[in-house]
Scaffold this motif. Structure first.
Motif, PDB file in Angstrom:
ATOM      1  N   MET A  66       9.816  -3.246   7.492  1.00 31.02           N
ATOM      2  CA  MET A  66       8.140  -3.705   7.335  1.00 31.02           C
ATOM      3  C   MET A  66       8.318  -5.289   7.853  1.00 31.02           C
ATOM      4  SD  MET A  66       9.208  -2.447   2.759  1.00 31.02           S
ATOM      5  CE  MET A  66       7.935  -2.916   2.685  1.00 31.02           C
ATOM      6  N   THR A 101       5.179  -8.930   7.579  1.00 28.78           N
ATOM      7  CA  THR A 101       4.421 -10.295   7.267  1.00 28.78           C
ATOM      8  C   THR A 101       3.398  -9.608   8.796  1.00 28.78           C
ATOM      9  OG1 THR A 101       5.360 -11.944   8.744  1.00 28.78           O
ATOM     10  CG2 THR A 101       5.107 -11.990   6.426  1.00 28.78           C
ATOM     11  N   ASN A 102       2.354  -9.771   8.422  1.00 30.72           N
ATOM     12  CA  ASN A 102       1.430  -9.481   9.386  1.00 30.72           C
ATOM     13  C   ASN A 102       1.295 -10.099  10.106  1.00 30.72           C
ATOM     14  OD1 ASN A 102      -0.425  -7.723   8.534  1.00 30.72           O
ATOM     15  ND2 ASN A 102      -1.348  -9.747   7.111  1.00 30.72           N
ATOM     16  N   LYS A 152       5.825  -5.880  14.537  1.00 33.52           N
ATOM     17  CA  LYS A 152       5.682  -4.604  13.599  1.00 33.52           C
ATOM     18  C   LYS A 152       5.054  -3.203  14.904  1.00 33.52           C
ATOM     19  CE  LYS A 152       4.203  -4.169   9.679  1.00 33.52           C
ATOM     20  NZ  LYS A 152       3.684  -6.443  10.210  1.00 33.52           N
ATOM     21  N   GLN A 209      -1.971   4.068  13.914  1.00 33.27           N
ATOM     22  CA  GLN A 209      -2.849   2.604  12.723  1.00 33.27           C
ATOM     23  C   GLN A 209      -3.823   3.412  12.411  1.00 33.27           C
ATOM     24  OE1 GLN A 209      -1.926  -1.201  12.551  1.00 33.27           O
ATOM     25  NE2 GLN A 209      -3.332  -1.197  11.017  1.00 33.27           N
ATOM     26  N   GLU A 217       1.932   2.969  10.176  1.00 35.29           N
ATOM     27  CA  GLU A 217       1.291   2.278   8.607  1.00 35.29           C
ATOM     28  C   GLU A 217      -0.425   3.133   8.210  1.00 35.29           C
ATOM     29  OE1 GLU A 217      -0.877  -1.452   8.179  1.00 35.29           O
ATOM     30  OE2 GLU A 217       0.567  -2.191   9.725  1.00 35.29           O
ATOM     31  N   SER A 257      -2.216   3.553   5.418  1.00 33.12           N
ATOM     32  CA  SER A 257      -3.687   2.548   5.043  1.00 33.12           C
ATOM     33  C   SER A 257      -4.786   3.229   5.119  1.00 33.12           C
ATOM     34  CB  SER A 257      -3.449   1.510   7.291  1.00 33.12           C
ATOM     35  OG  SER A 257      -4.558   0.942   6.737  1.00 33.12           O
ATOM     36  N   THR A 300       5.417   0.381   7.813  1.00 34.37           N
ATOM     37  CA  THR A 300       4.152  -0.052   6.404  1.00 34.37           C
ATOM     38  C   THR A 300       4.366  -1.151   5.423  1.00 34.37           C
ATOM     39  OG1 THR A 300       3.928   0.789   3.643  1.00 34.37           O
ATOM     40  CG2 THR A 300       6.211   0.800   4.608  1.00 34.37           C
ATOM     41  N   HIS A 301       3.906  -0.873   4.731  1.00 32.23           N
ATOM     42  CA  HIS A 301       3.795  -2.658   4.221  1.00 32.23           C
ATOM     43  C   HIS A 301       3.882  -2.132   2.527  1.00 32.23           C
ATOM     44  CE1 HIS A 301       1.508  -6.197   6.558  1.00 32.23           C
ATOM     45  NE2 HIS A 301       0.791  -5.122   7.419  1.00 32.23           N
ATOM     46  N   TYR A 302       3.793  -1.207   2.366  1.00 27.82           N
ATOM     47  CA  TYR A 302       3.502  -0.581   0.900  1.00 27.82           C
ATOM     48  C   TYR A 302       5.182   0.184   0.387  1.00 27.82           C
ATOM     49  CZ  TYR A 302      -0.711  -2.909   1.005  1.00 27.82           C
ATOM     50  OH  TYR A 302      -1.358  -3.710   1.549  1.00 27.82           O
ATOM     51  N   GLU A 331       8.499  -5.476  -2.231  1.00 28.12           N
ATOM     52  CA  GLU A 331       7.165  -4.456  -3.128  1.00 28.12           C
ATOM     53  C   GLU A 331       6.641  -5.033  -4.712  1.00 28.12           C
ATOM     54  OE1 GLU A 331       3.783  -1.666  -4.438  1.00 28.12           O
ATOM     55  OE2 GLU A 331       4.853  -1.940  -2.640  1.00 28.12           O
ATOM     56  N   GLY A 354       7.901  -9.630  -2.433  1.00 24.20           N
ATOM     57  CA  GLY A 354       7.124 -10.500  -0.695  1.00 24.20           C
ATOM     58  C   GLY A 354       8.122 -10.260  -0.502  1.00 24.20           C
TER      59      GLY A 354
END
Length: 248
Positions: free
Chosen positions: A33, A35-36, A40, A85, A171, A174, A202-204, A237, A240
């Motif tokens: 995981m 940040t943008n 990753k 992705q 991702e 997504s 993943t972000h989530y 989650e 942040g």
């Protein structure tokens, strides 16, 4: 299975990875995981051998072999697979012909004879059922006219056909609705064995509710800055990344 030591990599003149260290053992699922822009997807592309990225320092060992000395094809034939992705369309190449060529290329690398047509058709039917992908899509060009969910299911279908030992899901969640996410994740889980390993990017948390990671890493500014168990993903989650950045 996979050992990354002090990995530095860049795209063009921009340094993206700034000293990544990571060890993944047989049978382990690691979530990544961050940040943008943290690096990753760059890490994924370096592992599979995307020529757009240049490794400037460090090494990657895959089952004891120097991965960086291998071509992208050699890495795939050695058992590395990446679910993209944003899967690309390949006009003019049917899914059936694409998969047959890919499966037989892997078999050739293993010293095996090409798969008989009857066996291949039987295998395709079996693997399609894992991800509930329609037979009609097999006669279309690769990903052409596929919905977003169908493209992601198709990625897991390809994984099922090729039976890699190391997978990267970049991702994959997504753009998926809840039902498509469940189908894709369930299909992936059915392919897991004690000898297969994976990185799940993943972000989530929602993807990790289905694909249970053994270890969670946080990548920020090109480095893994925190590692923990599945509870780390839940905290991210809820809160942040700011609390992690503040501690750097």
């Amino acid at each position: 299975m996979l050992e990354i030591k002090n990995l530095h990599a860049k795209a063009g003149d921009k340094e993206i990875l700034k000293g990544v260290n990571l060890t993944i053992n047989d049978g382990e699922i690691h979530a990544l995981m961050g940040t943008n822009g943290a690096g990753k997807s760059t890490l994924s592309n370096v592992i599979v051998g995307n020529p757009a990225y240049e490794v400037t320092e460090g090494e990657i060992l895959f089952n004891g072999q120097d991965l960086l000395s291998m071509s992208a094809d050699e890495r795939a034939n050695a058992g590395i697979f990446m679910s993209f992705q944003m899967p690309v369309e390949i006009p003019g190449v049917s899914m059936t012909n694409f998969m047959k060529a890919a499966v037989n290329a892997r078999r050739k690398a293993q010293g095996l004879e090409p798969m008989k047509t009857t066996d291949f058709i039987k295998l395709m039917k079996e693997k399609r059922q894992l991800v509930e992908i329609d037979q009609k899509l097999m006669s279309r060009s690769v990903n052409e006219g596929f919905s977003g969910g169908e493209k992601k299911r198709n990625e897991i279908f390809q994984m099922a056909m090729l039976e890699p030992t190391f997978c990267i899901l970049d991702e994959t969640d997504s753009g998926l609705d809840v039902d498509a996410l469940r189908i894709v994740a369930t299909g992936f889980n059915k392919l897991r064995t004690e000898k297969t390993s994976a990185i799940v990017i993943t972000h989530y948390q929602r993807l990790l509710d289905y694909i249970k990671p053994d270890i969670v890493h946080v990548l920020i500014d090109g480095r893994i800055v925190k590692t923990g168990g599945p509870d780390l993903a839940q905290k991210i989650e809820d809160e942040g990344f700011d609390w992690i950045k503040e501690g750097l």
